[in-house]
Design a protein around this motif. Structure first.
Motif, PDB file in Angstrom:
ATOM      1  N   ASN A   1      19.195 -29.766 -28.883  1.00 11.87           N
ATOM      2  CA  ASN A   1      20.459 -29.090 -28.589  1.00 11.87           C
ATOM      3  C   ASN A   1      20.416 -27.636 -29.065  1.00 11.87           C
ATOM      4  O   ASN A   1      20.884 -26.738 -28.367  1.00 11.87           O
ATOM      5  N   ALA A   2      19.851 -27.414 -30.232  1.00  9.33           N
ATOM      6  CA  ALA A   2      19.713 -26.042 -30.728  1.00  9.33           C
ATOM      7  C   ALA A   2      18.777 -25.254 -29.823  1.00  9.33           C
ATOM      8  O   ALA A   2      19.027 -24.084 -29.535  1.00  9.33           O
ATOM      9  N   ALA A   3      17.701 -25.878 -29.364  1.00  4.82           N
ATOM     10  CA  ALA A   3      16.762 -25.196 -28.467  1.00  4.82           C
ATOM     11  C   ALA A   3      17.465 -24.771 -27.186  1.00  4.82           C
ATOM     12  O   ALA A   3      17.298 -23.630 -26.733  1.00  4.82           O
ATOM     13  N   VAL A   4      18.260 -25.660 -26.617  1.00  2.00           N
ATOM     14  CA  VAL A   4      19.008 -25.312 -25.396  1.00  2.00           C
ATOM     15  C   VAL A   4      19.902 -24.115 -25.667  1.00  2.00           C
ATOM     16  O   VAL A   4      19.946 -23.155 -24.887  1.00  2.00           O
ATOM     17  N   ARG A   5      20.611 -24.142 -26.781  1.00  2.00           N
ATOM     18  CA  ARG A   5      21.525 -23.040 -27.128  1.00  2.00           C
ATOM     19  C   ARG A   5      20.758 -21.722 -27.284  1.00  2.00           C
ATOM     20  O   ARG A   5      21.156 -20.683 -26.764  1.00  2.00           O
ATOM     21  N   LEU A   6      19.627 -21.766 -27.977  1.00  2.00           N
ATOM     22  CA  LEU A   6      18.861 -20.539 -28.234  1.00  2.00           C
ATOM     23  C   LEU A   6      18.234 -19.978 -26.957  1.00  2.00           C
ATOM     24  O   LEU A   6      18.258 -18.764 -26.722  1.00  2.00           O
ATOM     25  N   TYR A   7      17.680 -20.842 -26.122  1.00  2.00           N
ATOM     26  CA  TYR A   7      17.117 -20.354 -24.858  1.00  2.00           C
ATOM     27  C   TYR A   7      18.217 -19.823 -23.939  1.00  2.00           C
ATOM     28  O   TYR A   7      18.013 -18.849 -23.217  1.00  2.00           O
ATOM     29  N   THR A   8      19.385 -20.447 -23.996  1.00  2.00           N
ATOM     30  CA  THR A   8      20.520 -19.949 -23.203  1.00  2.00           C
ATOM     31  C   THR A   8      20.891 -18.539 -23.645  1.00  2.00           C
ATOM     32  O   THR A   8      21.113 -17.660 -22.810  1.00  2.00           O
TER      33      THR A   8
ATOM     34  N   ALA B   1      18.917 -16.357 -25.048  1.00  2.00           N
ATOM     35  CA  ALA B   1      17.850 -15.455 -24.613  1.00  2.00           C
ATOM     36  C   ALA B   1      18.003 -15.117 -23.130  1.00  2.00           C
ATOM     37  O   ALA B   1      17.847 -13.954 -22.732  1.00  2.00           O
ATOM     38  N   ILE B   2      18.324 -16.107 -22.308  1.00  2.00           N
ATOM     39  CA  ILE B   2      18.519 -15.880 -20.872  1.00  2.00           C
ATOM     40  C   ILE B   2      19.699 -14.955 -20.640  1.00  2.00           C
ATOM     41  O   ILE B   2      19.638 -14.031 -19.816  1.00  2.00           O
ATOM     42  N   GLU B   3      20.781 -15.172 -21.372  1.00  2.00           N
ATOM     43  CA  GLU B   3      21.969 -14.340 -21.201  1.00  2.00           C
ATOM     44  C   GLU B   3      21.713 -12.902 -21.632  1.00  2.00           C
ATOM     45  O   GLU B   3      22.258 -11.974 -21.050  1.00  2.00           O
ATOM     46  N   LEU B   4      20.891 -12.720 -22.659  1.00  2.00           N
ATOM     47  CA  LEU B   4      20.560 -11.364 -23.123  1.00  2.00           C
ATOM     48  C   LEU B   4      19.744 -10.586 -22.103  1.00  2.00           C
ATOM     49  O   LEU B   4      19.887  -9.383 -21.968  1.00  2.00           O
ATOM     50  N   CYS B   5      18.873 -11.297 -21.408  1.00  2.00           N
ATOM     51  CA  CYS B   5      17.959 -10.614 -20.501  1.00  2.00           C
ATOM     52  C   CYS B   5      17.707 -11.468 -19.259  1.00  2.00           C
ATOM     53  O   CYS B   5      16.624 -12.027 -19.091  1.00  2.00           O
ATOM     54  N   PRO B   6      18.707 -11.572 -18.378  1.00  2.00           N
ATOM     55  CA  PRO B   6      18.577 -12.464 -17.225  1.00  2.00           C
ATOM     56  C   PRO B   6      17.491 -12.046 -16.229  1.00  2.00           C
ATOM     57  O   PRO B   6      17.029 -12.877 -15.459  1.00  2.00           O
ATOM     58  N   ASP B   7      17.079 -10.797 -16.266  1.00  2.00           N
ATOM     59  CA  ASP B   7      16.053 -10.316 -15.330  1.00  2.00           C
ATOM     60  C   ASP B   7      14.790  -9.863 -16.045  1.00  2.00           C
ATOM     61  O   ASP B   7      14.002  -9.102 -15.485  1.00  2.00           O
ATOM     62  N   GLY B   8      14.587 -10.328 -17.254  1.00  2.00           N
ATOM     63  CA  GLY B   8      13.432  -9.902 -18.034  1.00  2.00           C
ATOM     64  C   GLY B   8      12.127 -10.469 -17.502  1.00  2.00           C
ATOM     65  O   GLY B   8      12.107 -11.440 -16.743  1.00  2.00           O
ATOM     66  N   VAL B   9      11.037  -9.873 -17.944  1.00  2.00           N
ATOM     67  CA  VAL B   9       9.721 -10.287 -17.455  1.00  2.00           C
ATOM     68  C   VAL B   9       9.348 -11.690 -17.930  1.00  2.00           C
ATOM     69  O   VAL B   9       8.503 -12.335 -17.308  1.00  2.00           O
ATOM     70  N   ASN B  10       9.950 -12.182 -18.996  1.00  2.00           N
ATOM     71  CA  ASN B  10       9.642 -13.518 -19.505  1.00  2.00           C
ATOM     72  C   ASN B  10      10.776 -14.518 -19.320  1.00  2.00           C
ATOM     73  O   ASN B  10      10.702 -15.629 -19.839  1.00  2.00           O
ATOM     74  N   THR B  11      11.785 -14.149 -18.574  1.00  2.00           N
ATOM     75  CA  THR B  11      12.942 -15.030 -18.436  1.00  2.00           C
ATOM     76  C   THR B  11      12.558 -16.362 -17.817  1.00  2.00           C
ATOM     77  O   THR B  11      13.109 -17.416 -18.177  1.00  2.00           O
ATOM     78  N   HIS B  12      11.572 -16.377 -16.930  1.00  2.00           N
ATOM     79  CA  HIS B  12      11.137 -17.643 -16.336  1.00  2.00           C
ATOM     80  C   HIS B  12      10.632 -18.609 -17.413  1.00  2.00           C
ATOM     81  O   HIS B  12      10.831 -19.820 -17.305  1.00  2.00           O
ATOM     82  N   ILE B  13      10.031 -18.070 -18.471  1.00  2.23           N
ATOM     83  CA  ILE B  13       9.537 -18.917 -19.563  1.00  2.23           C
ATOM     84  C   ILE B  13      10.704 -19.558 -20.310  1.00  2.23           C
ATOM     85  O   ILE B  13      10.648 -20.730 -20.680  1.00  2.23           O
ATOM     86  N   TYR B  14      11.775 -18.813 -20.497  1.00  2.00           N
ATOM     87  CA  TYR B  14      12.938 -19.351 -21.194  1.00  2.00           C
ATOM     88  C   TYR B  14      13.586 -20.467 -20.385  1.00  2.00           C
ATOM     89  O   TYR B  14      14.020 -21.473 -20.942  1.00  2.00           O
ATOM     90  N   TYR B  15      13.647 -20.288 -19.054  1.00  2.00           N
ATOM     91  CA  TYR B  15      14.164 -21.365 -18.210  1.00  2.00           C
ATOM     92  C   TYR B  15      13.271 -22.600 -18.317  1.00  2.00           C
ATOM     93  O   TYR B  15      13.753 -23.726 -18.426  1.00  2.00           O
ATOM     94  N   SER B  16      11.960 -22.379 -18.291  1.00  2.00           N
ATOM     95  CA  SER B  16      11.018 -23.493 -18.391  1.00  2.00           C
ATOM     96  C   SER B  16      11.142 -24.213 -19.727  1.00  2.00           C
ATOM     97  O   SER B  16      11.165 -25.450 -19.786  1.00  2.00           O
ATOM     98  N   ASN B  17      11.240 -23.451 -20.804  1.00  2.00           N
ATOM     99  CA  ASN B  17      11.367 -24.061 -22.132  1.00  2.00           C
ATOM    100  C   ASN B  17      12.703 -24.784 -22.289  1.00  2.00           C
ATOM    101  O   ASN B  17      12.773 -25.851 -22.902  1.00  2.00           O
ATOM    102  N   ARG B  18      13.754 -24.200 -21.716  1.00  2.00           N
ATOM    103  CA  ARG B  18      15.050 -24.882 -21.781  1.00  2.00           C
ATOM    104  C   ARG B  18      15.002 -26.171 -20.963  1.00  2.00           C
ATOM    105  O   ARG B  18      15.576 -27.186 -21.357  1.00  2.00           O
ATOM    106  N   ALA B  19      14.263 -26.146 -19.858  1.00  2.00           N
ATOM    107  CA  ALA B  19      14.083 -27.365 -19.064  1.00  2.00           C
ATOM    108  C   ALA B  19      13.398 -28.449 -19.888  1.00  2.00           C
ATOM    109  O   ALA B  19      13.764 -29.628 -19.814  1.00  2.00           O
ATOM    110  N   ALA B  20      12.408 -28.050 -20.679  1.00  2.00           N
ATOM    111  CA  ALA B  20      11.728 -29.017 -21.545  1.00  2.00           C
ATOM    112  C   ALA B  20      12.722 -29.634 -22.525  1.00  2.00           C
ATOM    113  O   ALA B  20      12.730 -30.857 -22.725  1.00  2.00           O
ATOM    114  N   ALA B  21      13.557 -28.811 -23.128  1.00  2.00           N
ATOM    115  CA  ALA B  21      14.559 -29.325 -24.063  1.00  2.00           C
ATOM    116  C   ALA B  21      15.522 -30.275 -23.348  1.00  2.00           C
ATOM    117  O   ALA B  21      15.869 -31.335 -23.879  1.00  2.00           O
ATOM    118  N   HIS B  22      15.920 -29.906 -22.132  1.00  2.00           N
ATOM    119  CA  HIS B  22      16.806 -30.795 -21.357  1.00  2.00           C
ATOM    120  C   HIS B  22      16.115 -32.127 -21.066  1.00  2.00           C
ATOM    121  O   HIS B  22      16.762 -33.181 -21.094  1.00  2.00           O
TER     122      HIS B  22
END
Length: 152
Positions: A26-33, A35-56
């Motif tokens: 749950n904390a991982a989901v919150r933290l990746y969320t 990160a995504i909100e801070l930089c929705p178009d960042g060069v590594n944002t796809h990684i944050y979505y992937s990592n949040r998917a793992a937590a889900h």
């Protein structure tokens, strides 16, 4: 300003990874969320979505994991972990047809990676076992498989 965002962004990513390692999904989901909100178009944002998917996936929130994988893949169509986690989420939902398609993409992207081939084979086997169970029999009654082919 850029450095501040970068440091905060890096902190959220690292602590998200730490949360997964500590099994605090749950904390991982919150933290990746965050990160995504801070930089929705960042060069590594796809990684944050992937990592949040793992937590889900760990939380068995497979629909949310699939949404994150779709976002990850939209941002970076050749990022294999997006497809790996997509296959895992579909497998968790027992949607083996879509899991197989996701794992086929993994094999296409990294044809020499044995774990992708194993995941594809396992999804195909689980599809056969699941089909046997739906037909009212056990997988042993459907072609002789008794689960011995489990690749864990």
């Amino acid at each position: 300003m850029y450095l501040t965002h970068f440091l905060l962004f890096s902190f959220l990513y690292i602590t998200g990874n730490d949360a997964i390692a500590a099994q605090d999904y749950n904390a991982a989901v919150r933290l990746y969320t965050e990160a995504i909100e801070l930089c929705p178009d960042g060069v590594n944002t796809h990684i944050y979505y992937s990592n949040r998917a793992a937590a889900h996936c760990y939380l068995t929130s497979y629909e949310l994991a699939i949404e994150d994988c779709d976002q990850c893949i939209a941002l970076s169509p050749n990022y294999v972990k997006g497809y790996t986690r997509l296959g895992q989420a579909y497998s968790g939902m027992k949607d083996y047809d879509n899991a197989i398609e996701a794992f086929k993409k993994c094999v296409e992207l990294e044809p020499k990676n044995k774990s992708h081939k194993d995941a594809l084979s396992q999804a195909k086997q689980k599809k056969l076992e699941h089909r046997g169970q739906q037909m009212g029999g056990s997988s042993a009654g459907n072609g002789g498989s008794s689960g011995a082919f489990d690749m864990d």
